[in-house]
Structure formats: C-alpha cells, structure tokens
Design an enzyme around this catalytic site. Structure first.
Site, PDB file in Angstrom:
ATOM      1  N   HIS A 298       0.813  -1.112  -0.070  1.00 17.92           N
ATOM      2  CA  HIS A 298      -0.119  -0.007  -0.090  1.00 17.92           C
ATOM      3  C   HIS A 298       0.841   1.375  -0.022  1.00 17.92           C
ATOM      4  O   HIS A 298       2.029   0.976   0.598  1.00 17.92           O
ATOM      5  CB  HIS A 298      -0.970  -0.089   1.376  1.00 17.92           C
ATOM      6  CG  HIS A 298      -1.724   0.866   1.475  1.00 17.92           C
ATOM      7  ND1 HIS A 298      -1.624   2.143   1.824  1.00 17.92           N
ATOM      8  CD2 HIS A 298      -3.114   0.785   1.314  1.00 17.92           C
ATOM      9  CE1 HIS A 298      -2.794   3.119   1.845  1.00 17.92           C
ATOM     10  NE2 HIS A 298      -3.563   2.303   1.609  1.00 17.92           N
TER      11      HIS A 298
ATOM     12  N   ASP B   2       3.273  -4.413   7.975  1.00 21.41           N
ATOM     13  CA  ASP B   2       2.098  -3.793   7.814  1.00 21.41           C
ATOM     14  C   ASP B   2       0.847  -4.675   8.203  1.00 21.41           C
ATOM     15  O   ASP B   2       0.523  -5.400   7.182  1.00 21.41           O
ATOM     16  CB  ASP B   2       1.910  -2.998   6.552  1.00 21.41           C
ATOM     17  CG  ASP B   2       0.824  -2.255   6.397  1.00 21.41           C
ATOM     18  OD1 ASP B   2      -0.082  -2.285   7.171  1.00 21.41           O
ATOM     19  OD2 ASP B   2       0.671  -1.659   5.199  1.00 21.41           O
TER      20      ASP B   2
ATOM     21  N   GLN C  94      -4.360  -4.979   6.891  1.00 19.01           N
ATOM     22  CA  GLN C  94      -5.222  -6.010   6.574  1.00 19.01           C
ATOM     23  C   GLN C  94      -4.910  -7.359   7.304  1.00 19.01           C
ATOM     24  O   GLN C  94      -5.749  -8.207   7.151  1.00 19.01           O
ATOM     25  CB  GLN C  94      -5.144  -6.300   5.116  1.00 19.01           C
ATOM     26  CG  GLN C  94      -5.322  -4.942   3.986  1.00 19.01           C
ATOM     27  CD  GLN C  94      -6.748  -4.279   4.434  1.00 19.01           C
ATOM     28  OE1 GLN C  94      -7.764  -4.933   4.654  1.00 19.01           O
ATOM     29  NE2 GLN C  94      -6.880  -3.387   3.859  1.00 19.01           N
TER      30      GLN C  94
ATOM     31  N   LYS D  74     -10.132  -0.756  10.937  1.00 17.71           N
ATOM     32  CA  LYS D  74     -10.192  -2.127  10.105  1.00 17.71           C
ATOM     33  C   LYS D  74     -10.408  -3.214  11.188  1.00 17.71           C
ATOM     34  O   LYS D  74     -10.456  -4.071  10.449  1.00 17.71           O
ATOM     35  CB  LYS D  74      -8.976  -2.198   9.332  1.00 17.71           C
ATOM     36  CG  LYS D  74      -8.621  -1.169   8.272  1.00 17.71           C
ATOM     37  CD  LYS D  74      -7.420  -1.477   7.279  1.00 17.71           C
ATOM     38  CE  LYS D  74      -6.935  -0.354   6.661  1.00 17.71           C
ATOM     39  NZ  LYS D  74      -8.000   0.188   5.655  1.00 17.71           N
TER      40      LYS D  74
ATOM     41  N   CYS E 124      -4.679   2.380  -3.502  1.00 17.87           N
ATOM     42  CA  CYS E 124      -3.590   3.049  -2.778  1.00 17.87           C
ATOM     43  C   CYS E 124      -2.496   1.937  -3.270  1.00 17.87           C
ATOM     44  O   CYS E 124      -1.644   1.898  -2.165  1.00 17.87           O
ATOM     45  CB  CYS E 124      -3.623   3.308  -1.705  1.00 17.87           C
ATOM     46  SG  CYS E 124      -5.134   4.366  -1.529  1.00 17.87           S
TER      47      CYS E 124
END
Ligand code: C6P
Length: 411
Positions: free
Chosen positions: A128, A205, A208, A231, A369
C-alpha cells in the site's frame, strides 16, 4: 468444523451492527468494503459515547477525578491491545492515528537513528502507498535507496529472491502481513528469520492482517507490527505501533510536544520514557477506549470461530465468482484472506462498482492505494470485495447476481 464455529450465529452478530439493517437505493445494504473500514458494533459505539458522557477529560495531566478515570481507561486499553497481539510488555504499544501514522513514525525515527547515505530500505511490489511513500521520503532525505521485492503472477512474494536482495546495505524490510488488493498472506516468520540472520530490522504492515488473523507478534518474530483500529471494528483515527522495547528505547522521538518530554528548557529537552516518548499531544482518548471495546467484543464472540466462519464465506465467494464468464481474478495466492480482487474483462472497475452500488452493494474499485501493484499487473484498477465476520453467503449470491447485471450492461 469445530462446535464453536458450528454454533456461530451470523444473525446474532449482524444484530450487533445496526448500520447493516439499512436499505440503500431500496435494496438491503450488502457491505463488502471491509478492507477500507469495518462497521462498528453497538458495544464500541456505546463505549465511545459513555466516555464522552461520563469521563471526558485530558489524560496523564490532571489530579482531578475525571482525568484519573480517563487515564486509567486509556492505560487499560494499552494493556488490552498488548494482550490481543501477545506483546511482551504494554509499554511497547504506542497509540497512533492509524497504520499510516505508525509507519511514518518508524520511518522518520529510523531516519534520525539508523539510516544513512548508501543504505537500503526494502519494501515489496504489493505494498500500500502507506508502506512505500514514507520510506521513499526518508530515503530521499538521508540519501538511502528504496529496493523492491518482486511478486509472482499469482501474487505471491518471491521469497527466494530475498537471499540475494538482503545485502549488508539493507537496514529494514517493511512488508504487508496481508495484501489489501491480492489478499495474499505473506510468510512473515520466514521473511523475519531471513532478515534477522543478516541483522536487518523488520516492520510488518498489519492493516489487513489484524482483522483476519489472530496476531501474535512474538511468534511472528517481527520488530515492528502496525495496524489501524478502524479496520478491526474500532473507531476511525485509532491505530497502533507495536515495537520491541529495546528498539523503541533507542529510537529518537518522531514528533515534539506535550507528553513526550521529561524536562524542557530553552537550552535543551530530555524525553519521556516509552510509550509516552512517541505520543506527543492529546491523543484520541475516546477512540482508544473504543478500540478496547472492539477487542473485548471480538474476545466475547470468540474471534477464532468468527474468523473461521468468515474464511468460509470468502471461499464460497471465490468459488461463486469463478462461475462468472469474463471475470479474471487478480491474485491467486495459495494462502489468502480478507479480500478478492477481480476485473470483468473489458469493463472499467469504476463502472462495475457503480452498477453494484445501484443494487445496494458496496465494493471498492480503483487502484486501492497500490499503484505500483497495478503497474505490475498492467491494469488501471480492480473491483475488490472484502469480507468480514458479519457477511453471509446470501450476500455473496447478491454480489454474483449484481455482477451478472453489470456484465450484461457493460460487455
Ligand atoms: N487500506 C483499503 O485498502 P490507514 O489509512 O492508515 O488506516 O491504513 C493505511 C493502509 C496501510 N496498509 C494497508 C495494507 C492498507 O490496506 C491500508 C489501508 C484501505 O481500502 C484504504 S486505502
């Protein structure tokens, strides 16, 4: 399937999310944009409400009752996050605005501590922008180079390429736990092991990852794990940077201001201990209390069973979408979760998304993104359906029917 999963009642879960009861353009809302943000259960909304109705106050500063209550709740939330991700110590949990701020914090702090001219920072082709641009900016500043780990056509990292890419110049490798476009689950442990053999730091990261996997930062073996609260059923504007205490202690602060200091004078300033050193200014106290409520909610409903249920819906979607003529998946990794991206041959993703929206179905379209990833597949964007613990197979059927309408209109 174990008993807990068999007993999982999606109707009961859906009742916790009143927003899902809405009609959109005369159709019941079908929300498949969970990768962008999840909906919030009543318990989270009520926790934020209760904070503002009863204990709203600035934290770590007051001697009065409300300030102490708010501080206690905020610090309780830090402990809850630490337990949720199995962090060894709660002082390793730093509250931020989200994944983006967490990555900027690490990148900027390392720029003043570790990264020098001629060094390299490694990211991957599936990142991303939030895990590309902050690194690019600090590389430019210090004269370091950004290097990229390639992926295969099925959307999997070419992990073997790390053996030659991870040279002594590389200081950190920053990569997604789960791709927000491909759904690929990256082999975090293997990558971290390869990096650590060579003395290279690792940042994962987890934007997700956090809502689709049970995360144990110790068994993942990374140095930093970052994610956004919104999220994972928590309010917007909340996020976490987890980092190993020894590293955080040696890193310089990212932002200056109140709370992050020990002693200030015009001749110089000394800094507070972690985590406060990295939490300059007034945080989103209500949001963080909402994040704690989200964790409590997930624990209460048995997160593990919820995830197993969600995986079932995602696999059903994958198999159902396969039946649509002209649909091409972008990303076909063996280990995947959370999202399915595709294009309907010849149709622009935006047009497909608009036709679905007219049937009350929310998906995301565009580059998500991740423009370098779109370049890798030579496409302008994808249609992305992203899943949650409250989605149903009936909703998947509606998505499939909606896509058939789109295909008839556009192809
Ligand atoms: N992705 C989506 O895919 P923030 O905006 O800070 O909460 O999260 C940024 C971010 C970082 N990494 C990954 C892998 C992400 O997926 C995201 C956010 C959203 O729809 C919005 S672009």
């Amino acid at each position: 399937m174990d008993l807990a999963v068999m007993q999982y009642s999606v109707d009961k879960i859906r009742a916790d999310f009143p927003i899902l009861k809405q009609m959109i353009r005369k159709y019941p809302l079908v929300y498949f944009d969970n990768g962008a943000t999840t909906q919030k259960p009543v318990k989270v909304i009520e926790a934020v409400d209760r904070y503002y109705l009863t204990i709203n106050s600035n934290i770590h500063r007051g001697v009065h009752y409300l300030s102490n209550e708010a501080t206690d709740a905020f610090e309780q939330a830090r402990k809850r996050v630490a337990t949720f991700i199995n962090a060894p110590e709660s002082r390793e949990v730093i509250f931020t605005k989200g994944t983006t701020e967490s990555i900027n914090l690490v990148a900027n702090s390392l720029a003043g501590f570790l990264l020098k001219e001629g060094d390299e920072v490694m990211v991957t082709e599936m990142e991303h922008h939030a895990n590309i641009v902050p690194w690019q900016m600090v590389c430019e500043r210090v004269g370091a180079k950004l290097k990229v780990v390639p992926i295969s056509d099925s959307g999997e990292l070419l992990v073997e390429s790390l053996d030659s890419l991870l040279t002594e110049r590389v200081k950190i490798i920053a990569f997604a736990h789960v791709s927000n476009v491909l759904g690929t689950i990256n082999p975090v442990q293997e990558i971290c092991a390869k990096a650590h053999e060579r003395g290279i730091l690792t940042l994962v990261d987890g934007a997700q990852g956090i809502a689709h996997q049970t995360v144990d930062v110790q068994s993942l073996g990374c140095d930093f794990y970052v994610f956004s609260g919104h999220k994972m059923y928590a309010p917007m504007g909340t996020g976490v940077l987890w980092g190993k205490a020894s590293l955080l202690e040696s890193m310089p602060p990212y932002q200056g201001g109140g709370e992050m200091i020990d002693k200030v004078s015009f001749t110089g300033t000394t800094y507070n201990v972690i985590p406060y050193k990295f939490e300059a200014g007034t945080p989103d106290v209500g949001g963080v209390i909402g994040l704690m409520a989200a964790i409590d909610y997930l624990t209460e409903i048995d997160f593990g069973s919820a995830l197993e249920y969600e995986e079932g819906v995602m696999h059903y979607a994958y198999e159902s979408l396969k039946q649509i003529e002209g649909l091409r998946f972008i990303g076909d990794a063996k280990r995947r979760t959370g999202v399915i991206s595709f294009i309907l041959n010849g149709a622009h993703p935006y047009d497909v998304g608009s036709i679905l929206d007219h049937q009350g179905i929310a998906v995301r379209t565009g580059h998500h993104c991740a423009q370098p990833l779109m370049d890798r597949f030579a496409i302008p964007g994808t249609v992305r359906a992203s899943f949650s613990i409250y989605n149903t197979r009936e909703e998947v059927d509606k998505l499939v029917a909606g896509l058939k309408v789109a295909a008839n209109m556009l192809l």
